[in-house]
Design a protein around this motif. Structure first.
Motif, PDB file in Angstrom:
ATOM      1  N   CYS A   1       0.803  -1.225   0.000  1.00  0.00           N
ATOM      2  CA  CYS A   1       0.000   0.000   0.000  1.00  0.00           C
ATOM      3  C   CYS A   1       0.835   1.274   0.000  1.00  0.00           C
ATOM      4  O   CYS A   1       0.291   2.373   0.107  1.00  0.00           O
TER       5      CYS A   1
ATOM      6  N   LEU B   1      -4.015  -5.237  -3.866  1.00  0.00           N
ATOM      7  CA  LEU B   1      -3.477  -4.817  -2.571  1.00  0.00           C
ATOM      8  C   LEU B   1      -4.197  -5.554  -1.448  1.00  0.00           C
ATOM      9  O   LEU B   1      -5.359  -5.934  -1.591  1.00  0.00           O
TER      10      LEU B   1
ATOM     11  N   ARG C   1      -4.617   0.509   4.456  1.00  0.00           N
ATOM     12  CA  ARG C   1      -3.332   0.722   5.133  1.00  0.00           C
ATOM     13  C   ARG C   1      -2.583  -0.598   5.315  1.00  0.00           C
ATOM     14  O   ARG C   1      -3.183  -1.636   5.611  1.00  0.00           O
TER      15      ARG C   1
ATOM     16  N   THR D   1      -3.077   3.505   0.585  1.00  0.00           N
ATOM     17  CA  THR D   1      -3.485   3.747  -0.800  1.00  0.00           C
ATOM     18  C   THR D   1      -5.001   3.900  -0.843  1.00  0.00           C
ATOM     19  O   THR D   1      -5.726   3.185  -0.149  1.00  0.00           O
TER      20      THR D   1
END
Lengths: 596, 596
Positions: free
Chosen positions: B7, B21, B40, B46
């Protein structure tokens, strides 16, 4: 610095310069007015020379007072030797001493400080600080340091974080015995020393640390065997957002890195084998794969003859009840061992009959070079039947077949011992050959006859394979785990698993292992609680660092790779520990000694 | 891997690619058909975006079930953000989610996982695994990891070997209290956990290891203060064939290396100060030298007037008995603090009168901007006398002089506390300024009033300065040791000494410290024995690693730099340890709990 150089670094290029060295007197030769001293330190040995008439009298007098292991400081010019010694890195030069000083004297050491020493195990352990002066022992610890360095470099480069987990933790009855530490400030309560940082590294994954490692001391209060120590060191690792494949690849990578850096060996990709196959093929979940000699099971029809050859009479005399009654008949083929003598075969029979192994007997079949077959069961089986076996076991002329029978689990273990023994006898277990293997798909649970309940084969946090989840209710013994061991040369150097990260499955697991809800809560409540707050999928592995070092060092015992090991009674004979403590200390800790 | 990226790493250059992710839900905003999720992990945050009509309905449904700290896996295209966030490294991009999966749910955490949290100390310790998710806490442990790495790199490059010394050792009554471990195999006997590897590292020098280090856990069973932990970590080092100068240079080098690598600071060479001078100038053997404010002693004649000005009347009224009766009158000059109000001065008086400090009162003299002097002892001393003091103390207009009197040792300690308090109040103790100091020439011995005997100031293995050797017989209290501390910003980050390596001197030292021959033999016989076989000159140092990390991290407490610390009662409130153990365990260990 008391010295300008160490005893391992001077070469021809230094000739003409002056140097001051410090070190221990390895040997002194005093011949016709010339004295040679071999001065030793950690880095090597350098020859000092003193010559009557050339060297000042005072230095010569001092040199004549020296004994083995005296500590001296010598200054002089670096000169080319007349008689060079190409076995020593410093063998081209010597120091022409201009000044000699005794920094400390030494009594005559109780054993020789040489690679081949005259000291027994016990005396070397008592004077471990002298034993550690020996090159081969020091080199083991230098190897260990390098192993740790390269391990850290590899993992650091992959963004792993080393995190120190606590040593004073909580006792849990699961697994081996804990060492405990009475708490003075919390009367009647105890810390425990960790058998591994297992729960803490899982909490670090819950904490989002993602990639963790630690080279860490662990503790186990077990009755010791030759290769066990009450305190030992692990390379402990854990990763999040990964699958089993990722762990295997990452740590296969670490292992290859170590072999490359330390031994300049490029290992091929590590083969994988299921636990079931390892047990079937080698009778062992950590098979030594430096040699084949795989197990061949003889089915009941093969014990007599192949079904397609039913017309051949199978029995010479009576049936062979030992085989008939056995759950399993299984053998190995030892290549080129048909020349084993009767005496050697008798010794093998004695070997398998040792109480630790426990076989009732051993059947052998020699496949002689002339094509004849000679067995210990000739009176029961015709040569045709023996040929049949030979074919099944892929035996050639010159080979020796060794066959055991009995209850499947037991006979596999027995044959595994025999296989290893044969491997050793036939020179198939070279310490400089390294054969790696991932053993995967371990059973999740292990039935314990004594307590009549399942134990966790790995530990209670190991996850079952998703496809076997349903069996947890119906046939727990068949559930396979996402658990794996790394085996090198028959030594389990590492092991780990993908963990449970679901609180309900973890609770179910504790129940299956016989934990009451209260026990699970009081012992592992913090972990189950942590799982309520977003635990990521995670898994890891731990390497036995002492054992890994001994494998790299080509030794059998981990003790040689530990600076200050304990003996089999858990004692440090050098410092004479454990020892009694004062009544005052006991009182402060609110404990009494009560001898049983 | 469950993810393709972490991230924290996606940037403009990745736009157009697809990424998966994994991480924790930091925040969710759901506005008019657009959902933003901040995801996170350890590496960063992100932004994910889902849009009704564009994102598939299933993912949107899943997104609407999410709560804080849920663990999710998200796949989608990396796109440029319309509203960029230049405060986030990933702030230029977002992930347009095409697939969203919940890996684990989370209950609402008991406090906010943010830099500024609403959780108190106690709840954060209980849920330490959640506290560790906070950036600032994780960064502390990342710093610790880096500190260890750079330390190892530096020492490895200098040919130091890291050697692991044992954790299960022997209890010795000297020094602080040991934690002990009952031995099951040796009934009635105990191991102790090391307070430091002191004797083992000295044995390694006897063994010729030459340069040793270890980053190692040590243990001390003391009543805890805010910055003490029962288990703590040392950078433990020892060298042979060296003098004090070599140790100082080597470890000054290490410290500079760490400042350079971690903080990109080039530290100047570290000043040195004797213990005597540190006590005289700062009343403290670990002075904070970020600011001057040195002690100035007023001699009895200066309390009245300078000898050369005897003609000036010194007293306004009566003599000031407090000063007259004092062994010492000593003050500091606080620059630009003449504007301190009466209230502030009263608070300072209260401060020095606190029981922990124990002064009876405080004399102040304001040197006003207009050149007048105003003091709390105006009725005793004329302005001329005060001017006299000002000159002695180098006070200028606008400065404040603060003066204490009493028994020399006590008043120095009191004034040291006041000096630090003034330093803090005047903003002279900036956490980003680093002031280093070697304090050298510590006394060898410390007289203990209670036990009426000498204690070793450092430890019993510290060597006296050769030039003070004779004083050992005649006036032991005056003997200085080859002992040194590294002080940074008033924190003792490391300390060590050159050791005794002569068995007779060591025996003499034990005798001086009140050891009977038998006690010395039973506790340290192994070391004295080792000294018979050629011990080299050696010395070393140990750094408090936790404290060093907290200094680099700009924090006061070492706890913030320990993953799983214990509280002031020595408890780990997360795992609820220490705890009671079973009667069966106690029985196996041959001990009973007896509450006092």
């Amino acid at each position: 610095m008391l010295r300008t150089n160490n005893c391992g670094e001077l070469r021809m290029a230094h000739i003409g310069a002056q140097a001051t060295l410090c070190g221990w007197v390895q040997t002194i030769r005093d011949k016709g007015g010339i004295i040679w001293i071999d001065l030793r330190d950690r880095y090597g040995v350098t020859q000092l020379i003193l010559e009557e008439g050339k060297t000042d009298e005072k230095s010569i007098q001092i040199a004549r007072q020296l004994g083995r292991e005296f500590v001296v400081k010598a200054t002089g010019n670096i000169a080319e030797r007349s008689a060079k010694n190409d076995k020593m890195p410093t063998g081209d030069i010597e120091i022409r001493v201009s000044s000699l000083q005794i920094l400390n004297t030494s009594e005559v050491p109780p054993f020789k400080i040489e690679d081949e020493t005259d000291g027994g195990d016990e005396i070397r352990m008592k004077y471990r600080y002298l034993d550690l002066r020996r090159n081969i022992v020091r080199k083991n610890l230098e190897l260990r340091h390098k192993m740790a360095r390269f391990t850290r470099n590899y993992l650091d480069n992959l963004d792993f974080i080393e995190v120190e987990t606590p040593v004073l933790i909580k006792s849990t009855p699961e697994g081996a015995r804990d060492f405990v530490v009475p708490s003075r400030m919390n009367e009647g309560q105890f810390y425990a020393l960790p058998q591994s940082p297992q729960t803490f590294k899982q909490l670090l994954m819950v904490a989002g640390f993602d990639k963790y490692y630690q080279i860490v001391k662990c503790f186990r209060d077990e009755d010791l065997r030759a290769d066990r120590q009450p305190e030992f060191t692990q390379i402990d690792c854990e990763m999040s957002f990964i699958e089993q494949e990722d762990i295997l690849n990452t740590f296969e990578g670490l292992t290859k890195h170590l072999f490359k850096q330390i031994k300049n060996l490029d290992l091929a990709d590590f083969p994988r084998m299921t636990y079931a196959e390892a047990m079937r093929t080698y009778g062992n979940d950590k098979p030594d794969t430096r040699f084949e000699m795989k197990f061949v099971e003889l089915k009941s029809n093969e014990i007599v003859l192949r079904t397609s050859e039913k017309h051949i009479s199978n029995l010479v005399g009576d049936t062979f009840p030992v085989f008939n009654d056995a759950e399993m008949v299984v053998g190995i083929c030892a290549k080129n061992a048909a020349n084993y003598t009767r005496k050697q075969l008798d010794e093998l029979t004695e070997f398998v009959k040792k109480p630790q192994i426990g076989a009732k007997g051993l059947v052998y079949v020699r496949y002689n070079e002339d094509g004849t077959l000679k067995s210990s069961v000739d009176k029961f089986f015709s040569e045709d039947v023996l040929k049949n076996w030979a074919e099944k076991m892929n035996a050639q002329k010159g080979d020796l077949m060794l066959i055991l029978s009995g209850e499947a689990n037991k006979v596999r273990k027995q044959l595994s011992e025999l296989r290893l023994e044969m491997g050793s006898q036939l020179g198939l277990r070279d310490k400089n050959t390294f054969s790696t293997l991932w053993v995967i798909d371990f059973p999740l649970l292990d039935w314990d006859e004594e307590s009549k309940r399942f134990h966790a084969m790995h530990h209670p946090f190991t996850s079952p394979k998703p496809e076997d989840l349903e069996l947890l209710q119906t046939n727990p013994a068949l559930v396979r785990a996402n658990a794996y061991d790394l085996v090198i040369n028959g030594v389990e150097v590492g092991g780990g698993s993908i963990r449970i990260f679901d609180k309900d499955l973890q609770a179910k697991m504790f129940a299956l292992l016989g934990f009451s809800k209260e026990d699970a809560e009081s012992q592992f409540g913090f972990l189950m609680n942590a799982f309520k707050y977003g635990a990521p999928p995670h898994g890891g592995i731990a390497f036995g660092f002492d054992r890994l070092c001994s494998l790299f060092g080509g030794a059998d015992s981990i003790r040689d790779f530990i600076a200050f090991p304990k003996n089999n009674a858990g004692r440090d004979v050098m410092i004479d520990s454990p020892s009694v403590i004062s009544d005052e200390q006991l009182k402060e800790l609110s404990i009494l000694v009560k001898k049983n």
